[in-house]
Design a protein around this motif. Structure first.
Motif, PDB file in Angstrom:
ATOM      1  N   LEU A   7       0.846  -1.200   0.000  1.00 53.47           N
ATOM      2  CA  LEU A   7       0.000   0.000   0.000  1.00 53.47           C
ATOM      3  C   LEU A   7       0.880   1.248   0.000  1.00 53.47           C
ATOM      4  O   LEU A   7       1.826   1.354   0.782  1.00 53.47           O
ATOM      5  N   ILE A   8       0.566   2.185  -0.890  1.00 61.29           N
ATOM      6  CA  ILE A   8       1.219   3.497  -0.914  1.00 61.29           C
ATOM      7  C   ILE A   8       0.133   4.560  -0.749  1.00 61.29           C
ATOM      8  O   ILE A   8      -0.846   4.567  -1.502  1.00 61.29           O
ATOM      9  N   VAL A   9       0.295   5.440   0.236  1.00 61.89           N
ATOM     10  CA  VAL A   9      -0.655   6.540   0.414  1.00 61.89           C
ATOM     11  C   VAL A   9       0.128   7.844   0.483  1.00 61.89           C
ATOM     12  O   VAL A   9       0.900   8.071   1.423  1.00 61.89           O
ATOM     13  N   ASP A  10      -0.068   8.680  -0.517  1.00 58.27           N
ATOM     14  CA  ASP A  10       0.642   9.965  -0.580  1.00 58.27           C
ATOM     15  C   ASP A  10      -0.133  10.884  -1.510  1.00 58.27           C
ATOM     16  O   ASP A  10      -0.650  10.437  -2.540  1.00 58.27           O
ATOM     17  N   ALA A  38      -3.073   5.191  -3.014  1.00 50.04           N
ATOM     18  CA  ALA A  38      -4.147   6.075  -2.572  1.00 50.04           C
ATOM     19  C   ALA A  38      -3.578   7.475  -2.386  1.00 50.04           C
ATOM     20  O   ALA A  38      -2.375   7.638  -2.157  1.00 50.04           O
ATOM     21  N   LYS A  39      -4.431   8.486  -2.492  1.00 52.48           N
ATOM     22  CA  LYS A  39      -3.938   9.860  -2.543  1.00 52.48           C
ATOM     23  C   LYS A  39      -4.268  10.711  -1.325  1.00 52.48           C
ATOM     24  O   LYS A  39      -3.846  11.875  -1.243  1.00 52.48           O
ATOM     25  N   ASP A  40      -5.062  10.186  -0.381  1.00 49.99           N
ATOM     26  CA  ASP A  40      -5.423  10.966   0.801  1.00 49.99           C
ATOM     27  C   ASP A  40      -5.893  10.018   1.898  1.00 49.99           C
ATOM     28  O   ASP A  40      -5.899   8.791   1.714  1.00 49.99           O
ATOM     29  N   CYS A  41      -6.268  10.583   3.048  1.00 50.50           N
ATOM     30  CA  CYS A  41      -6.656   9.737   4.176  1.00 50.50           C
ATOM     31  C   CYS A  41      -7.917   8.916   3.884  1.00 50.50           C
ATOM     32  O   CYS A  41      -8.024   7.767   4.316  1.00 50.50           O
ATOM     33  N   LYS A  42      -8.872   9.475   3.141  1.00 51.00           N
ATOM     34  CA  LYS A  42     -10.099   8.733   2.841  1.00 51.00           C
ATOM     35  C   LYS A  42      -9.812   7.537   1.941  1.00 51.00           C
ATOM     36  O   LYS A  42     -10.236   6.411   2.228  1.00 51.00           O
ATOM     37  N   SER A  43      -9.104   7.782   0.831  1.00 48.04           N
ATOM     38  CA  SER A  43      -8.835   6.664  -0.074  1.00 48.04           C
ATOM     39  C   SER A  43      -7.886   5.661   0.585  1.00 48.04           C
ATOM     40  O   SER A  43      -7.966   4.450   0.325  1.00 48.04           O
ATOM     41  N   MET A  65      -1.539  14.626   4.942  1.00 51.59           N
ATOM     42  CA  MET A  65      -2.410  14.456   3.771  1.00 51.59           C
ATOM     43  C   MET A  65      -3.788  15.013   4.090  1.00 51.59           C
ATOM     44  O   MET A  65      -4.116  15.238   5.257  1.00 51.59           O
ATOM     45  N   PRO A  66      -4.622  15.250   3.062  1.00 49.16           N
ATOM     46  CA  PRO A  66      -6.003  15.663   3.326  1.00 49.16           C
ATOM     47  C   PRO A  66      -6.710  14.664   4.244  1.00 49.16           C
ATOM     48  O   PRO A  66      -6.626  13.457   4.032  1.00 49.16           O
ATOM     49  N   ALA A  74      -6.795  11.913  10.430  1.00 44.87           N
ATOM     50  CA  ALA A  74      -6.283  13.224  10.051  1.00 44.87           C
ATOM     51  C   ALA A  74      -4.895  13.184   9.434  1.00 44.87           C
ATOM     52  O   ALA A  74      -4.495  14.125   8.748  1.00 44.87           O
ATOM     53  N   THR A  75      -4.144  12.102   9.671  1.00 44.97           N
ATOM     54  CA  THR A  75      -2.763  12.031   9.204  1.00 44.97           C
ATOM     55  C   THR A  75      -2.404  10.601   8.800  1.00 44.97           C
ATOM     56  O   THR A  75      -3.145   9.653   9.076  1.00 44.97           O
ATOM     57  N   GLY A  76      -1.230  10.475   8.198  1.00 44.54           N
ATOM     58  CA  GLY A  76      -0.717   9.144   7.910  1.00 44.54           C
ATOM     59  C   GLY A  76      -0.449   8.352   9.176  1.00 44.54           C
ATOM     60  O   GLY A  76      -0.512   7.121   9.167  1.00 44.54           O
TER      61      GLY A  76
END
Length: 222
Positions: A7-10, A38-43, A65-66, A74-76
């Motif tokens: 998983l990559i979230v950024d 994924a591009k933000d906290c939701k995704s 991240m958003p 709220a954060t990674g």
């Protein structure tokens, strides 16, 4: 061939591509990397919850991240805590812009990520080395993180815990005393007492948050 879920979230596409290139450059004979980005906290939250039955082996997370307000993510770091709960065997690498001594120290002590990299230290080689360390069950800290951890260990005079570190961090960002319970899981009265104790410990002016923050900065704590 073994399949490994990553998983990559950024929220920066070039960072995601950098991670992908580092992963694909890793000499993993007999392993097929399946990468979810994924591009933000939701995704990121959705990706984690959708993969509970086929958990991730490694998660590479940006710290800032958003946010996903509806789920209080709220954060990674919040995503990392969710992964710790849902996928306890998943290895976590965290990327952050934070360089404050207390914040880095709190991340290392509380989250214990398998890798922690300060963005100012980031190079492609750094990503390669960090990913290889994680794959080999080793811990990897970038240069700034190592210096920060060393500074904390050498400063024996400071007897502050994780909550104190969080309180100082939020005061340094201008968060009011009344708002701190939103970020630190303590009652307001307990937070106020800790602020008094910190003022005495650091020799700052009582009941003066600015003086306390200046004293903390003089010790390179924030």
């Amino acid at each position: 061939m073994q399949e490994m879920n990553i998983l990559i979230v950024d929220d920066h596409p070039f960072i995601i591509e950098g991670y992908k290139n580092a992963i694909n450059s890793y000499p993993a004979e007999g392993i097929n990397f399946k990468i979810t980005a994924a591009k933000d906290c939701k995704s990121g939250y959705d990706a984690i919850m959708n993969a509970v039955d086929t958990p991730f082996s490694v998660a590479l997370l940006d710290f800032s991240m958003p946010a996903y307000i509806e789920k209080n993510i709220a954060t990674g770091e919040d995503l990392a805590l969710l992964i710790r709960k849902e996928m306890p065997n998943c290895k976590i690498a965290l990327l952050t812009m934070h360089t404050e001594l207390l914040k880095i120290s709190a991340i290392v002590e509380d989250l214990k990520p398998n890798a922690l990299i300060i963005k100012n230290d980031l190079t492609f080689d750094e990503l390669l080395i960090a990913f290889a360390a994680v794959m080999n069950d080793e811990f990897y800290y970038s240069t700034t993180v190592k210096a920060t951890v060393k500074a904390v260990k050498e400063d024996y005079s400071l007897e502050i815990d994780s909550f104190d570190k969080q309180i100082l961090f939020h005061l340094s960002k201008g968060t009011s005393e009344l708002e701190i319970p939103r970020y630190v899981p303590l009652l307001l009265e307990a937070i106020q007492q800790r602020i008094c104790n910190l003022s005495e410990l650091l020799g700052s002016t009582p009941n003066d948050h600015q003086s306390l923050v200046l004293a903390a900065r003089s010790r390179k704590l924030v």
